[in-house]
Scaffold this motif. Structure first.
Motif, PDB file in Angstrom:
ATOM      1  N   ASP A   1     -13.007 -17.760  31.244  1.00 19.15           N
ATOM      2  CA  ASP A   1     -11.573 -16.934  31.455  1.00 19.15           C
ATOM      3  C   ASP A   1     -11.711 -15.532  31.442  1.00 19.15           C
ATOM      4  O   ASP A   1     -10.942 -14.831  32.213  1.00 19.15           O
ATOM      5  CB  ASP A   1     -10.488 -17.635  30.241  1.00 19.15           C
ATOM      6  CG  ASP A   1     -10.361 -18.959  30.396  1.00 19.15           C
ATOM      7  OD1 ASP A   1     -10.254 -19.501  31.379  1.00 19.15           O
ATOM      8  OD2 ASP A   1      -9.793 -19.582  29.225  1.00 19.15           O
TER       9      ASP A   1
ATOM     10  N   ARG B   1     -14.605 -21.294  39.940  1.00 15.76           N
ATOM     11  CA  ARG B   1     -13.684 -21.755  39.627  1.00 15.76           C
ATOM     12  C   ARG B   1     -12.620 -22.257  40.669  1.00 15.76           C
ATOM     13  O   ARG B   1     -12.419 -21.253  41.549  1.00 15.76           O
ATOM     14  CB  ARG B   1     -12.775 -20.972  38.519  1.00 15.76           C
ATOM     15  CG  ARG B   1     -11.191 -21.572  38.072  1.00 15.76           C
ATOM     16  CD  ARG B   1     -10.443 -20.696  37.191  1.00 15.76           C
ATOM     17  NE  ARG B   1     -11.122 -20.896  35.833  1.00 15.76           N
ATOM     18  CZ  ARG B   1     -10.965 -20.423  34.841  1.00 15.76           C
ATOM     19  NH1 ARG B   1      -9.793 -19.303  35.033  1.00 15.76           N
ATOM     20  NH2 ARG B   1     -11.565 -20.346  33.652  1.00 15.76           N
TER      21      ARG B   1
ATOM     22  N   SER C   1      -9.066 -23.684  41.981  1.00 15.18           N
ATOM     23  CA  SER C   1      -7.547 -23.924  41.678  1.00 15.18           C
ATOM     24  C   SER C   1      -7.021 -24.868  42.760  1.00 15.18           C
ATOM     25  O   SER C   1      -6.780 -24.324  43.949  1.00 15.18           O
ATOM     26  CB  SER C   1      -6.817 -23.021  41.323  1.00 15.18           C
ATOM     27  OG  SER C   1      -5.601 -23.252  40.844  1.00 15.18           O
ATOM     28  N   GLU C   2      -6.544 -25.949  42.349  1.00 18.15           N
ATOM     29  CA  GLU C   2      -5.960 -27.103  43.465  1.00 18.15           C
ATOM     30  C   GLU C   2      -4.404 -26.806  43.521  1.00 18.15           C
ATOM     31  O   GLU C   2      -3.803 -27.622  44.436  1.00 18.15           O
ATOM     32  CB  GLU C   2      -6.158 -28.442  43.224  1.00 18.15           C
ATOM     33  CG  GLU C   2      -7.937 -28.700  43.345  1.00 18.15           C
ATOM     34  CD  GLU C   2      -8.076 -29.044  44.683  1.00 18.15           C
ATOM     35  OE1 GLU C   2      -7.195 -28.861  45.527  1.00 18.15           O
ATOM     36  OE2 GLU C   2      -9.311 -29.717  44.824  1.00 18.15           O
ATOM     37  N   SER C   3      -3.902 -26.112  42.504  1.00 13.29           N
ATOM     38  CA  SER C   3      -2.424 -25.631  42.709  1.00 13.29           C
ATOM     39  C   SER C   3      -2.063 -24.626  43.878  1.00 13.29           C
ATOM     40  O   SER C   3      -2.838 -24.019  44.082  1.00 13.29           O
ATOM     41  CB  SER C   3      -2.107 -25.168  41.001  1.00 13.29           C
ATOM     42  OG  SER C   3      -2.616 -23.813  41.069  1.00 13.29           O
TER      43      SER C   3
ATOM     44  N   ARG D   1      -3.959 -22.913  47.015  1.00 14.79           N
ATOM     45  CA  ARG D   1      -5.297 -23.286  46.365  1.00 14.79           C
ATOM     46  C   ARG D   1      -6.261 -22.003  46.607  1.00 14.79           C
ATOM     47  O   ARG D   1      -5.990 -21.299  47.513  1.00 14.79           O
ATOM     48  CB  ARG D   1      -5.927 -24.284  47.247  1.00 14.79           C
ATOM     49  CG  ARG D   1      -5.024 -25.891  47.006  1.00 14.79           C
ATOM     50  CD  ARG D   1      -5.947 -27.172  47.697  1.00 14.79           C
ATOM     51  NE  ARG D   1      -5.837 -26.834  49.077  1.00 14.79           N
ATOM     52  CZ  ARG D   1      -5.945 -27.909  49.983  1.00 14.79           C
ATOM     53  NH1 ARG D   1      -6.325 -29.030  49.395  1.00 14.79           N
ATOM     54  NH2 ARG D   1      -5.919 -27.886  51.201  1.00 14.79           N
ATOM     55  N   SER D   2      -7.124 -21.886  45.637  1.00 14.70           N
ATOM     56  CA  SER D   2      -8.005 -20.712  45.694  1.00 14.70           C
ATOM     57  C   SER D   2      -9.106 -21.316  44.924  1.00 14.70           C
ATOM     58  O   SER D   2      -9.236 -22.105  44.151  1.00 14.70           O
ATOM     59  CB  SER D   2      -7.232 -19.404  45.088  1.00 14.70           C
ATOM     60  OG  SER D   2      -7.153 -19.856  43.673  1.00 14.70           O
TER      61      SER D   2
END
Length: 241
Positions: free
Chosen positions: A17, A133, A135-137, A140-141
């Motif tokens: 993070d 990392r 991110s599928e939200s 997407r990234s």
């Protein structure tokens, strides 16, 4: 934390993070840097002078790719997974790579051995921890961060490094799926090759050097696609035999 070319001990690598927060902030600032040349018609470059906490100046590139060229997930499959191994396939200067340690599911230490045509410079060794990392939200990234690591305090891990002048680099990359289906690929890096090479010699060629990685990667990715397409009829025939 501050992303710099100052190497970390393996025991001092921060959590994901903290690293990703700094990486996102850096990537978002790129387009406010000094604009450089555009290479290969589509690769825009930027630069930022060395700050008080930086070990070297920063250089960046931004390119946008249509789905027919490569989708975001196709690019992520090769850049977000075993990146060092894949880089060896499309970056000519990388002669060897080795996985040093899998710190976690998202953090892996790699050592990369670069060779250059003499008499320019002798081989360089870069050892980094790569953090990823996905991110599928929507949108997407995918983020890939490489931070230099110092293995001198661990005899067993240090044995896995090749012999050569130690260089250092830090880099951050982001693949971002845009609303129109294209993928933006951003990358920023700060580095030093080590040894006695004058910094101005390295800095003047950095923009063109990092821009070259884009067509090199796409050419390699497309060669893999063509190879799979050639194999598909053979696999189908075997399936019906």
């Amino acid at each position: 934390m501050k992303l710099t070319i100052t190497p970390l001990k393996p025991s001092a690598i921060p959590g994901d993070d903290e690293i990703m927060l700094e990486a996102e902030s850096l990537l978002d600032s790129i387009t406010s840097w000094k604009a450089g040349k555009t290479y290969h018609h589509t690769v825009k470059t930027y630069s930022h002078p060395k700050g008080p906490d930086d070990g070297a100046p920063w250089h960046a590139r931004v390119s946008v790719h249509k789905p027919e060229e490569a989708t975001m997930l196709q690019m992520w499959d090769k850049l977000g997974k075993d990146k060092a191994v894949n880089e060896k396939e499309f970056i000519p200067d990388i002669a060897k790579v080795a996985k040093v340690k899998e710190v976690s599911a998202t953090q892996t230490i790699w050592t990369l051995y670069y060779t250059f045509s003499p008499p320019i410079i002798s081989p360089r060794v870069f050892t980094v921890v790569q953090i990823t990392r996905l991110s599928e939200s929507s949108p997407r990234s995918g983020l890939i961060v490489s931070i230099p690591v110092d293995l001198s305090g661990d005899e067993e891990l240090a044995k896995l490094e090749e012999k050569g002048v130690r260089g250092r680099y830090v880099s951050v990359e982001r693949l971002l799926e845009l609303p129109d289906g294209t993928t933006e690929w951003r990358m920023a890096t700060s580095s030093t090759p080590g040894g006695s090479i004058p910094s101005y010699f390295v800095e003047k060629s950095m923009d063109s050097k990092i821009a070259e990685d884009v067509p090199h990667f796409m050419k390699w990715l497309h060669s893999l696609r063509k190879a799979r397409n050639r194999m598909r009829p053979l696999l189908l025939d075997r399936g019906h035999s």
